[in-house]
Design a protein around this motif. Sequence first.
Motif, PDB file in Angstrom:
ATOM      1  N   LEU A   5       1.131  -1.252   0.362  1.00 53.79           N
ATOM      2  CA  LEU A   5      -0.027   0.243   0.114  1.00 53.79           C
ATOM      3  C   LEU A   5       1.207   0.571   0.360  1.00 53.79           C
ATOM      4  N   HIS A   6       1.358   2.230  -0.989  1.00 55.75           N
ATOM      5  CA  HIS A   6       1.715   3.736  -1.398  1.00 55.75           C
ATOM      6  C   HIS A   6       0.735   4.201  -0.338  1.00 55.75           C
ATOM      7  N   CYS A   7       0.817   4.609   0.215  1.00 55.33           N
ATOM      8  CA  CYS A   7       0.595   5.483   1.575  1.00 55.33           C
ATOM      9  C   CYS A   7       1.373   6.687   2.694  1.00 55.33           C
ATOM     10  N   PHE A   8       1.071   7.424   3.329  1.00 59.47           N
ATOM     11  CA  PHE A   8       1.587   8.193   4.315  1.00 59.47           C
ATOM     12  C   PHE A   8       1.415   8.217   4.717  1.00 59.47           C
ATOM     13  N   GLY A   9       1.460   8.794   6.071  1.00 62.98           N
ATOM     14  CA  GLY A   9       0.943   8.906   7.666  1.00 62.98           C
ATOM     15  C   GLY A   9      -0.474  10.076   7.972  1.00 62.98           C
ATOM     16  N   GLU A  10      -0.031  10.800   7.338  1.00 66.40           N
ATOM     17  CA  GLU A  10      -1.145  12.099   7.210  1.00 66.40           C
ATOM     18  C   GLU A  10      -2.126  12.332   6.704  1.00 66.40           C
ATOM     19  N   ASP A  44       6.548   9.865 -13.040  1.00 69.71           N
ATOM     20  CA  ASP A  44       6.075   7.950 -12.559  1.00 69.71           C
ATOM     21  C   ASP A  44       4.529   7.338 -11.695  1.00 69.71           C
ATOM     22  N   TYR A  45       4.761   8.305 -10.915  1.00 70.12           N
ATOM     23  CA  TYR A  45       3.677   8.130 -10.270  1.00 70.12           C
ATOM     24  C   TYR A  45       2.456   8.804 -10.710  1.00 70.12           C
ATOM     25  N   ARG A  46       2.526   9.858 -11.334  1.00 68.09           N
ATOM     26  CA  ARG A  46       1.271   9.782 -12.381  1.00 68.09           C
ATOM     27  C   ARG A  46       0.935   9.304 -13.587  1.00 68.09           C
ATOM     28  N   ALA A  47       1.829   8.311 -13.596  1.00 64.36           N
ATOM     29  CA  ALA A  47       1.773   6.928 -14.872  1.00 64.36           C
ATOM     30  C   ALA A  47       0.483   6.115 -14.848  1.00 64.36           C
ATOM     31  N   LYS A  48       1.460   5.389 -13.197  1.00 64.51           N
ATOM     32  CA  LYS A  48       0.059   4.890 -12.624  1.00 64.51           C
ATOM     33  C   LYS A  48      -0.889   4.924 -12.247  1.00 64.51           C
ATOM     34  N   ASN A  49      -1.179   6.100 -11.866  1.00 66.96           N
ATOM     35  CA  ASN A  49      -2.422   6.916 -10.990  1.00 66.96           C
ATOM     36  C   ASN A  49      -2.713   8.181 -11.529  1.00 66.96           C
ATOM     37  N   VAL A  50      -3.312   7.887 -12.323  1.00 69.11           N
ATOM     38  CA  VAL A  50      -3.919   9.676 -12.839  1.00 69.11           C
ATOM     39  C   VAL A  50      -4.430  10.417 -11.962  1.00 69.11           C
ATOM     40  N   MET A  51      -4.647   9.751 -11.562  1.00 64.33           N
ATOM     41  CA  MET A  51      -5.527  11.171 -10.263  1.00 64.33           C
ATOM     42  C   MET A  51      -4.419  11.493  -9.429  1.00 64.33           C
ATOM     43  N   GLU A  53      -3.363  10.780  -6.440  1.00 67.15           N
ATOM     44  CA  GLU A  53      -3.278  10.577  -5.081  1.00 67.15           C
ATOM     45  C   GLU A  53      -2.953   9.328  -4.097  1.00 67.15           C
ATOM     46  N   ALA A  54      -2.376   9.404  -3.167  1.00 71.30           N
ATOM     47  CA  ALA A  54      -2.617   8.093  -2.388  1.00 71.30           C
ATOM     48  C   ALA A  54      -3.824   8.399  -1.768  1.00 71.30           C
ATOM     49  N   PRO A  55      -4.256   6.730  -1.524  1.00 73.42           N
ATOM     50  CA  PRO A  55      -3.207   5.407  -1.313  1.00 73.42           C
ATOM     51  C   PRO A  55      -3.803   4.747  -2.752  1.00 73.42           C
ATOM     52  N   MET A  56      -2.250   3.843  -2.834  1.00 74.27           N
ATOM     53  CA  MET A  56      -2.252   3.126  -4.383  1.00 74.27           C
ATOM     54  C   MET A  56      -2.195   1.960  -4.167  1.00 74.27           C
ATOM     55  N   LEU A  57      -2.973   1.090  -3.693  1.00 72.12           N
ATOM     56  CA  LEU A  57      -2.616  -0.679  -3.543  1.00 72.12           C
ATOM     57  C   LEU A  57      -1.572  -1.132  -4.729  1.00 72.12           C
ATOM     58  N   GLU A  58      -0.917  -2.154  -4.619  1.00 75.04           N
ATOM     59  CA  GLU A  58       0.177  -3.367  -5.956  1.00 75.04           C
ATOM     60  C   GLU A  58       0.132  -4.677  -5.150  1.00 75.04           C
ATOM     61  N   ASP A  59      -0.843  -5.248  -5.804  1.00 73.56           N
ATOM     62  CA  ASP A  59      -0.706  -6.670  -5.624  1.00 73.56           C
ATOM     63  C   ASP A  59      -0.357  -7.705  -6.634  1.00 73.56           C
ATOM     64  N   GLY A  60       0.770  -8.044  -6.385  1.00 68.55           N
ATOM     65  CA  GLY A  60       1.133  -8.779  -8.310  1.00 68.55           C
ATOM     66  C   GLY A  60       1.407  -7.016  -9.562  1.00 68.55           C
ATOM     67  N   ASP A  61       0.490  -7.535 -10.100  1.00 70.00           N
ATOM     68  CA  ASP A  61       0.649  -7.105 -11.305  1.00 70.00           C
ATOM     69  C   ASP A  61      -1.001  -6.264 -10.942  1.00 70.00           C
ATOM     70  N   PHE A  62      -1.366  -5.924 -10.281  1.00 70.47           N
ATOM     71  CA  PHE A  62      -2.872  -5.197 -10.128  1.00 70.47           C
ATOM     72  C   PHE A  62      -2.385  -4.658  -9.455  1.00 70.47           C
ATOM     73  N   ARG A  63      -3.640  -3.587  -9.960  1.00 68.21           N
ATOM     74  CA  ARG A  63      -2.767  -1.713  -8.929  1.00 68.21           C
ATOM     75  C   ARG A  63      -4.501  -1.780  -8.582  1.00 68.21           C
ATOM     76  N   LEU A  64      -4.531  -0.870  -7.858  1.00 68.58           N
ATOM     77  CA  LEU A  64      -6.082  -0.121  -7.271  1.00 68.58           C
ATOM     78  C   LEU A  64      -5.867   0.841  -6.791  1.00 68.58           C
ATOM     79  N   THR A  65      -6.297   2.107  -6.632  1.00 68.18           N
ATOM     80  CA  THR A  65      -6.497   3.143  -6.314  1.00 68.18           C
ATOM     81  C   THR A  65      -8.480   3.717  -5.730  1.00 68.18           C
ATOM     82  N   GLN A  66      -8.236   5.339  -5.157  1.00 65.65           N
ATOM     83  CA  GLN A  66      -9.630   5.259  -4.519  1.00 65.65           C
ATOM     84  C   GLN A  66      -9.535   4.288  -2.563  1.00 65.65           C
ATOM     85  N   SER A  67      -9.770   4.860  -1.687  1.00 67.99           N
ATOM     86  CA  SER A  67      -9.491   4.228  -0.480  1.00 67.99           C
ATOM     87  C   SER A  67     -11.048   3.205  -0.528  1.00 67.99           C
TER      88      SER A  67
END
Lengths: 210, 210
Positions: A5-10, A44-51, A53-67
């Motif tokens: 999970l790509h994330c940050f505490g705040e 780089d981050y926008r290429a993975k998530n046009v939105m 934003e954090a969070p972004m989940l990665e499970d192998g090749d599967f990627r998902l954003t929006q909590s």
Amino acid sequence: MTIKLHCFGESGNSYKAALALELSGLEWESVFVDFFGGAARSPDYRAKNVMGEAPMLEDGDFRLTQSGAIQQWITDQTGRFGGSVEDKYEVLRWVLWDNHKLSSPAGMTRFLMNFLPEDKRPADVIAFTQGRLKAAYQTLDTHLAGRDWIVGDDLTNADLSCCGYLFYPEPFGFDRKDWANIDRWLSNLEQTPGWKHPYDLMPGNPSDRA
Amino acid sequence: MTIKLHCFGESGNSYKAALALELSGLEWESVFVDFFGGAARSPDYRAKNVMGEAPMLEDGDFRLTQSGAIQQWITDQTGRFGGSVEDKYEVLRWVLWDNHKLSSPAGMTRFLMNFLPEDKRPADVIAFTQGRLKAAYQTLDTHLAGRDWIVGDDLTNADLSCCGYLFYPEPFGFDRKDWANIDRWLSNLEQTPGWKHPYDLMPGNPSDRA
């Protein structure tokens, strides 16, 4: 492969996903997003998530954003937090309400009041969004009268969504002592085995930048 | 029994549900909510929907609010607009993004700029939310490059959510000519058989109060 999970505490939106992962029993690890250093706006981050934003989940090749979408994925993986079959829409409507009326303005107001330089904090905007937030606290507090959880008799994604910004210490116009039912419900969350405060669950917090 | 949608023409959130109902082929009828007369804040309405919002769907004894939840219900009833199985999360994440970043500030900004008395319109708040909206238009426009629809090859709830406020004539800082991909995508929606403009689909519009 461990879920990342790509994330940050705040980030209360990150917290909604991190807390769902933590309580679900899935194996996961956090990857720090240096949001305040601009990482979420990088190409780089926008290429993975046009939105952007954090969070972004990665499970192998599967990627998902929006909590809320990540929470639904966790529910589909584990059978946890989705509520009963007949409560499916009720859970979804509170997740949507939270995204629209509670976490969205709460996160923004907290950012403006705490993470902008003092001379850049827009007083009129803060006062306006605090007014809208107060109406949202009232709606949630009214709904929680006589209830332990937002939907049904157990913890669901509705709770894991609406609590996203409500445990943070930085001021944004929310004092749980003003809202007896919300206060009691947040205590129910805190007493759930495995519960952690956002700054204990995710990397990064304001003291890193002090 | 015919499905009832409590709604009003100015409400883009109502439009998301009304357009999904209309295009789905379900039998439905609108029930006017006199929002500007305070109907959504009345004790009777609040007793049915603590959130105090439109739209609200009633199908016999079943009642549901939040446009995104109503859209999911329509999909479950009809098999329409949910996208392919593998696109399920992608549809949900755009519906959530819309609720968080697009329709929420768009609806508020349009209200402040058009439906408040001129001497009560908060210029600082409007400028701030227009800035946030511009970032949302950019995100959507970037995503729509080379795409006819937001997710996959067909109209889904992602489109029916994100378009909620974008057909209205009242100014709120959105001009579709500034966003070539959004403009093309909105034309695809307009050309969908059965598409109707919000003021043609739901009762109530600003001229009623002129």
